[in-house]
Write a protein that holds these residues in place. Structure first.
Motif, mmCIF file in Angstrom:
data_model
loop_
_atom_site.group_PDB
_atom_site.id
_atom_site.type_symbol
_atom_site.label_atom_id
_atom_site.label_comp_id
_atom_site.label_asym_id
_atom_site.label_seq_id
_atom_site.Cartn_x
_atom_site.Cartn_y
_atom_site.Cartn_z
ATOM 1 N N THR A 66 15.527 8.527 47.342
ATOM 2 C CA THR A 66 15.804 7.121 47.057
ATOM 3 C C THR A 66 17.297 6.838 47.181
ATOM 4 O OG1 THR A 66 13.893 6.854 45.605
ATOM 5 C CG2 THR A 66 15.727 5.345 45.246
ATOM 6 N N ARG A 126 6.177 -1.283 42.684
ATOM 7 C CA ARG A 126 7.438 -2.027 42.669
ATOM 8 C C ARG A 126 8.196 -1.860 43.979
ATOM 9 N NH1 ARG A 126 11.577 -0.107 38.210
ATOM 10 N NH2 ARG A 126 11.585 1.719 39.595
ATOM 11 N N ALA A 127 8.130 -0.677 44.564
ATOM 12 C CA ALA A 127 8.826 -0.406 45.821
ATOM 13 C C ALA A 127 8.121 -1.027 47.022
ATOM 14 C CB ALA A 127 8.968 1.097 46.022
ATOM 15 N N ASP A 145 14.733 2.459 40.293
ATOM 16 C CA ASP A 145 15.540 1.312 40.694
ATOM 17 C C ASP A 145 16.979 1.574 40.267
ATOM 18 O OD1 ASP A 145 16.280 -1.129 41.706
ATOM 19 O OD2 ASP A 145 14.925 -2.307 40.449
ATOM 20 N N GLU A 146 17.881 0.743 40.745
ATOM 21 C CA GLU A 146 19.287 0.905 40.416
ATOM 22 C C GLU A 146 19.494 0.788 38.903
ATOM 23 O OE1 GLU A 146 23.655 -0.845 41.831
ATOM 24 O OE2 GLU A 146 21.798 -1.884 42.411
ATOM 25 N N ARG A 197 14.484 -0.575 48.991
ATOM 26 C CA ARG A 197 14.731 -2.006 49.156
ATOM 27 C C ARG A 197 14.888 -2.397 50.628
ATOM 28 N NH1 ARG A 197 19.129 -3.542 44.422
ATOM 29 N NH2 ARG A 197 17.760 -3.195 42.622
ATOM 30 N N PRO A 234 18.531 1.653 45.553
ATOM 31 C CA PRO A 234 17.377 2.360 46.117
ATOM 32 C C PRO A 234 17.150 2.036 47.589
ATOM 33 C CG PRO A 234 16.614 0.486 44.839
ATOM 34 C CD PRO A 234 18.116 0.533 44.667
#
Length: 242
Positions: free
Chosen positions: A78, A208-209, A99-100, A182, A179
């Motif tokens: 990621t 989510r990704a 996620d970030e 995105r 990530p």
């Protein structure tokens, strides 16, 4: 199987408590399909350092790369794929896709499927040239099969438990960076009997990704127990990006 993937190289990144040999069944199948593949060593010292190492490997491979990560290796790709120009896609295999600003410890705390926290055992390791030490984690060998590889034969799981590679506790505390999911297409294999990372958080991260999700009845190591399924997902990803 025939090669329909062009020149894209598959880079396989293992996770915590494991090494690159866990990818052997998938490597064998990709080679049979004529796919260029490398299973790299993940240092397991922390997200930033490990991602920098994997990014250096990916960046030196001529042509496009499909990055595949298992477990903690998902967090590594990621971050690593965001640092190179030749990564064209991501495949998460029972893997973290943070996620970030997220840490893996925070993610694990949300799981009701994972039994890993109660199976971990700490130990000290040298953190520099002096007397400084840091903490690394391994899985209690007596709990390794139940928590990590329940669908592998007992004899195989016993060997894995006694030859595991510990991971620095810092890897669970570090905040993840921007990530790659995105900006890159992603695929995910969600093992529905995953008691290590936890099927619930693995699935939610994949959703989510925006990953194309394939569910498989497997433990945390589907690349070993269900390698045909994992290989098929990688080949499907290659056909899309290649």
């Amino acid at each position: 199987m025939s090669d329909t993937t062009g020149t894209t190289t598959v880079v396989l990144v293992h996770g915590a408590f494991a090494d690159a040999s866990g990818w052997a069944p998938v490597v064998e199948r990709l080679l049979a399909a004529g796919v260029p593949v490398r299973a790299v060593v993940n240092p397991l010292r922390g997200i930033a350092a490990d991602a920098a190492y994997v990014a250096s490997v990916i960046g030196q491979i001529p042509g496009p790369v499909l990055a595949v990560g298992h477990s903690y290796g998902g967090a590594v790709i990621t971050n690593a794929a965001s640092a190179v120009s030749n990564a064209v896609g991501l495949v998460y295999v029972a893997a973290f896709a943070p996620d970030e600003g997220e840490s893996l410890g925070e993610i694990e705390a949300r799981s009701t499927d994972s039994v890993l926290p109660t199976a971990l055992r700490p130990a000290q390791y040298p953190a520099g040239l002096g007397d400084e030490t840091a903490v690394e984690l391994s899985i209690d060998p007596a709990q390794f099969r139940e928590s990590f590889a329940a669908d592998l034969p007992e004899s195989v799981a016993a060997v894995l438990g006694l030859s595991q590679r510990p991971i620095a506790v810092a890897a669970f505390e570090e905040k993840s960076g921007v990530p790659a999911w995105r900006s890159l297409p992603s695929w995910a294999v969600v093992a529905t009997a995953d008691k290590a990372a936890g099927s619930d958080v693995v699935r939610s991260m994949a959703e989510r990704a925006g990953a194309q999700i394939t569910e498989v009845d497997a433990s945390h190591v589907p690349m070993m127990s269900r390698p045909d399924v994992v290989t098929d997902v990688i080949l499907a990803a290659l056909r899309t990006v290649g």
